[in-house]
Motif scaffolding. Structure first.
Motif, PDB file in Angstrom:
ATOM      1  N   TYR A  48       3.763 -35.386  26.731  1.00  0.00           N
ATOM      2  CA  TYR A  48       5.003 -35.636  26.000  1.00  0.00           C
ATOM      3  C   TYR A  48       6.156 -34.815  26.565  1.00  0.00           C
ATOM      4  O   TYR A  48       5.947 -33.772  27.184  1.00  0.00           O
ATOM      5  N   ASP A  49       7.354 -35.296  26.306  1.00  0.00           N
ATOM      6  CA  ASP A  49       8.559 -34.492  26.430  1.00  0.00           C
ATOM      7  C   ASP A  49       9.092 -34.363  25.009  1.00  0.00           C
ATOM      8  O   ASP A  49       8.876 -35.246  24.172  1.00  0.00           O
ATOM      9  N   GLY A  50       9.731 -33.266  24.722  1.00  0.00           N
ATOM     10  CA  GLY A  50      10.270 -33.056  23.379  1.00  0.00           C
ATOM     11  C   GLY A  50      11.373 -32.035  23.420  1.00  0.00           C
ATOM     12  O   GLY A  50      11.720 -31.511  24.484  1.00  0.00           O
ATOM     13  N   GLN A  51      11.924 -31.759  22.273  1.00  0.00           N
ATOM     14  CA  GLN A  51      12.995 -30.771  22.153  1.00  0.00           C
ATOM     15  C   GLN A  51      12.642 -29.770  21.068  1.00  0.00           C
ATOM     16  O   GLN A  51      12.048 -30.131  20.055  1.00  0.00           O
ATOM     17  N   PHE A  52      13.039 -28.535  21.304  1.00  0.00           N
ATOM     18  CA  PHE A  52      12.930 -27.528  20.260  1.00  0.00           C
ATOM     19  C   PHE A  52      14.094 -27.710  19.306  1.00  0.00           C
ATOM     20  O   PHE A  52      15.224 -27.966  19.732  1.00  0.00           O
ATOM     21  N   ARG A  53      13.846 -27.561  18.031  1.00  0.00           N
ATOM     22  CA  ARG A  53      14.924 -27.612  17.054  1.00  0.00           C
ATOM     23  C   ARG A  53      15.885 -26.447  17.280  1.00  0.00           C
ATOM     24  O   ARG A  53      17.093 -26.601  17.186  1.00  0.00           O
ATOM     25  N   ASP A  54      15.343 -25.285  17.614  1.00  0.00           N
ATOM     26  CA  ASP A  54      16.145 -24.093  17.879  1.00  0.00           C
ATOM     27  C   ASP A  54      16.628 -24.138  19.337  1.00  0.00           C
ATOM     28  O   ASP A  54      15.886 -23.804  20.258  1.00  0.00           O
ATOM     29  N   GLN A  55      17.855 -24.532  19.550  1.00  0.00           N
ATOM     30  CA  GLN A  55      18.412 -24.704  20.891  1.00  0.00           C
ATOM     31  C   GLN A  55      18.558 -23.385  21.663  1.00  0.00           C
ATOM     32  O   GLN A  55      18.673 -23.390  22.879  1.00  0.00           O
ATOM     33  N   ARG A  56      18.516 -22.266  20.967  1.00  0.00           N
ATOM     34  CA  ARG A  56      18.623 -20.966  21.644  1.00  0.00           C
ATOM     35  C   ARG A  56      17.439 -20.708  22.572  1.00  0.00           C
ATOM     36  O   ARG A  56      17.551 -19.924  23.518  1.00  0.00           O
ATOM     37  N   LEU A  57      16.320 -21.353  22.322  1.00  0.00           N
ATOM     38  CA  LEU A  57      15.122 -21.134  23.137  1.00  0.00           C
ATOM     39  C   LEU A  57      15.333 -21.533  24.595  1.00  0.00           C
ATOM     40  O   LEU A  57      14.700 -20.983  25.491  1.00  0.00           O
ATOM     41  N   TYR A  58      16.228 -22.463  24.825  1.00  0.00           N
ATOM     42  CA  TYR A  58      16.482 -22.936  26.200  1.00  0.00           C
ATOM     43  C   TYR A  58      17.207 -21.889  27.032  1.00  0.00           C
ATOM     44  O   TYR A  58      17.216 -21.978  28.261  1.00  0.00           O
ATOM     45  N   GLN A  59      17.802 -20.912  26.404  1.00  0.00           N
ATOM     46  CA  GLN A  59      18.512 -19.851  27.123  1.00  0.00           C
ATOM     47  C   GLN A  59      17.634 -18.641  27.386  1.00  0.00           C
ATOM     48  O   GLN A  59      18.014 -17.728  28.111  1.00  0.00           O
ATOM     49  N   MET A  60      16.438 -18.628  26.809  1.00  0.00           N
ATOM     50  CA  MET A  60      15.527 -17.495  26.972  1.00  0.00           C
ATOM     51  C   MET A  60      14.683 -17.689  28.234  1.00  0.00           C
ATOM     52  O   MET A  60      14.204 -18.788  28.492  1.00  0.00           O
ATOM     53  N   ALA A  61      14.504 -16.624  29.005  1.00  0.00           N
ATOM     54  CA  ALA A  61      13.703 -16.710  30.234  1.00  0.00           C
ATOM     55  C   ALA A  61      12.233 -16.957  29.923  1.00  0.00           C
ATOM     56  O   ALA A  61      11.543 -17.664  30.666  1.00  0.00           O
ATOM     57  N   CYS A  62      11.752 -16.365  28.832  1.00  0.00           N
ATOM     58  CA  CYS A  62      10.354 -16.572  28.455  1.00  0.00           C
ATOM     59  C   CYS A  62      10.223 -16.525  26.942  1.00  0.00           C
ATOM     60  O   CYS A  62      11.065 -15.973  26.244  1.00  0.00           O
TER      61      CYS A  62
END
Length: 148
Positions: free
Chosen positions: A91-105
Protein backbone atom coordinates in the motif's frame (compact mmCIF):
# COMPACT_ATOMS: atom_id res chain seq x y z
CA UNK A 1 10.40 -27.24 14.69
CA UNK A 2 7.63 -25.02 13.35
CA UNK A 3 5.70 -26.20 10.31
CA UNK A 4 6.46 -23.97 7.32
CA UNK A 5 3.54 -21.79 6.26
CA UNK A 6 2.74 -18.99 3.89
CA UNK A 7 2.37 -15.69 5.74
CA UNK A 8 -0.10 -12.98 4.64
CA UNK A 9 1.52 -9.56 5.05
CA UNK A 10 0.59 -5.92 4.44
CA UNK A 11 3.20 -3.16 3.99
CA UNK A 12 2.82 0.60 3.49
CA UNK A 13 5.46 2.83 1.86
CA UNK A 14 4.10 6.29 2.83
CA UNK A 15 5.54 7.84 -0.35
CA UNK A 16 6.39 11.54 -0.01
CA UNK A 17 8.47 13.71 -2.38
CA UNK A 18 10.34 10.79 -3.95
CA UNK A 19 11.08 9.06 -0.64
CA UNK A 20 9.50 6.14 1.21
CA UNK A 21 9.53 5.18 4.88
CA UNK A 22 11.63 2.05 5.57
CA UNK A 23 13.21 0.08 8.37
CA UNK A 24 16.91 -0.77 7.85
CA UNK A 25 18.07 -4.07 9.35
CA UNK A 26 20.71 -6.72 8.81
CA UNK A 27 20.37 -10.46 8.33
CA UNK A 28 22.12 -11.89 11.41
CA UNK A 29 23.59 -14.82 9.44
CA UNK A 30 24.71 -13.18 6.18
CA UNK A 31 25.19 -9.63 7.50
CA UNK A 32 23.36 -8.27 4.45
CA UNK A 33 21.61 -4.93 4.95
CA UNK A 34 17.94 -4.92 3.98
CA UNK A 35 15.28 -2.20 3.80
CA UNK A 36 11.59 -2.93 4.33
CA UNK A 37 8.51 -0.68 4.60
CA UNK A 38 6.32 -0.47 7.69
CA UNK A 39 3.68 -3.14 8.22
CA UNK A 40 3.18 -6.67 9.38
CA UNK A 41 1.06 -9.77 9.40
CA UNK A 42 -2.61 -9.79 8.50
CA UNK A 43 -4.63 -11.28 11.33
CA UNK A 44 -7.56 -13.64 10.76
CA UNK A 45 -10.74 -11.65 10.12
CA UNK A 46 -9.08 -8.37 9.13
CA UNK A 47 -8.42 -6.99 5.67
CA UNK A 48 -4.92 -6.05 4.55
CA UNK A 49 -5.88 -2.35 4.79
CA UNK A 50 -7.10 -2.87 8.36
CA UNK A 51 -3.79 -4.61 9.13
CA UNK A 52 -1.86 -1.52 7.96
CA UNK A 53 -3.96 0.78 10.15
CA UNK A 54 -3.51 -1.54 13.16
CA UNK A 55 0.23 -2.13 12.66
CA UNK A 56 1.02 1.59 12.23
CA UNK A 57 -1.05 2.42 15.31
CA UNK A 58 0.61 -0.33 17.37
CA UNK A 59 4.19 0.22 16.20
CA UNK A 60 4.40 3.97 15.52
CA UNK A 61 1.40 5.27 17.49
CA UNK A 62 0.20 7.07 14.35
CA UNK A 63 -3.01 7.30 12.34
CA UNK A 64 -3.13 6.49 8.62
CA UNK A 65 -5.32 8.07 5.92
CA UNK A 66 -5.89 7.56 2.19
CA UNK A 67 -4.63 3.99 1.84
CA UNK A 68 -4.25 2.85 -1.77
CA UNK A 69 -3.32 -0.67 -2.84
CA UNK A 70 -0.29 -0.50 -5.16
CA UNK A 71 0.04 -4.22 -5.84
CA UNK A 72 0.63 -7.73 -4.56
CA UNK A 73 3.93 -9.61 -4.39
CA UNK A 74 4.81 -13.20 -3.62
CA UNK A 75 8.07 -13.42 -1.72
CA UNK A 76 10.23 -16.54 -1.29
CA UNK A 77 13.33 -15.73 0.76
CA UNK A 78 15.79 -16.86 3.40
CA UNK A 79 16.39 -14.73 6.48
CA UNK A 80 18.41 -15.75 9.53
CA UNK A 81 19.05 -19.06 7.75
CA UNK A 82 15.29 -19.81 7.75
CA UNK A 83 13.22 -20.05 4.55
CA UNK A 84 10.16 -17.81 4.33
CA UNK A 85 7.18 -17.47 2.01
CA UNK A 86 4.91 -14.41 2.07
CA UNK A 87 2.04 -13.02 0.05
CA UNK A 88 2.44 -9.25 0.42
CA UNK A 89 -0.19 -6.57 -0.16
CA UNK A 90 1.70 -3.31 -0.81
CA UNK A 91 0.00 0.00 0.00
CA UNK A 92 0.76 3.68 -0.21
CA UNK A 93 -0.83 5.90 2.41
CA UNK A 94 -0.56 9.15 4.28
CA UNK A 95 0.03 9.96 7.90
CA UNK A 96 -2.66 12.13 9.41
CA UNK A 97 0.09 14.03 11.24
CA UNK A 98 1.85 15.87 8.39
CA UNK A 99 4.76 16.84 10.64
CA UNK A 100 6.10 13.29 10.35
CA UNK A 101 7.22 13.97 6.78
CA UNK A 102 9.71 16.55 8.04
CA UNK A 103 11.32 14.19 10.55
CA UNK A 104 14.48 12.33 9.48
CA UNK A 105 13.47 9.25 11.45
CA UNK A 106 10.63 7.89 13.54
CA UNK A 107 10.97 5.53 16.47
CA UNK A 108 8.62 2.59 16.74
CA UNK A 109 8.19 -0.40 19.02
CA UNK A 110 7.70 -4.06 18.16
CA UNK A 111 5.04 -6.07 20.00
CA UNK A 112 7.77 -7.31 22.38
CA UNK A 113 8.64 -3.68 23.25
CA UNK A 114 11.90 -3.64 21.27
CA UNK A 115 12.52 -0.20 19.74
CA UNK A 116 13.31 0.30 16.06
CA UNK A 117 13.75 3.26 13.75
CA UNK A 118 12.33 3.96 10.31
CA UNK A 119 13.76 6.59 7.99
CA UNK A 120 12.80 8.34 4.78
CA UNK A 121 14.88 7.02 1.86
CA UNK A 122 14.94 7.72 -1.85
CA UNK A 123 15.83 5.17 -4.52
CA UNK A 124 19.59 5.80 -4.18
CA UNK A 125 19.56 3.98 -0.81
CA UNK A 126 18.55 0.66 -2.38
CA UNK A 127 21.32 -1.35 -4.05
CA UNK A 128 22.05 -4.97 -4.92
CA UNK A 129 24.03 -5.29 -1.68
CA UNK A 130 21.39 -3.43 0.38
CA UNK A 131 18.07 -4.15 -1.35
CA UNK A 132 14.51 -3.05 -0.73
CA UNK A 133 12.53 -6.13 0.27
CA UNK A 134 10.44 -8.05 -0.49
CA UNK A 135 11.92 -8.89 -3.85
CA UNK A 136 10.00 -7.15 -6.62
CA UNK A 137 9.03 -4.18 -4.44
CA UNK A 138 11.42 -1.71 -6.07
CA UNK A 139 10.14 -2.34 -9.63
CA UNK A 140 6.55 -2.29 -8.38
CA UNK A 141 7.06 1.14 -6.79
CA UNK A 142 9.02 2.44 -9.78
CA UNK A 143 6.25 1.36 -12.20
CA UNK A 144 3.68 3.05 -9.95
CA UNK A 145 5.70 6.31 -10.03
CA UNK A 146 6.48 6.17 -6.31
CA UNK A 147 10.28 5.84 -6.72
CA UNK A 148 12.65 7.14 -9.39
Amino acid sequence: MTTPRIRALALCVFHHQGRILVHRFDDPVTGQTLFRPVGGGIEFGETSAQAIVREVQEELDQTVDHLRLVGTLESLFTYNNTPGHEIVQVYDGQFRDQRLYQMACLTGHESDGMAFQVTWQDSSAFTDSAPLVPEGLYPLLKNAGLLD
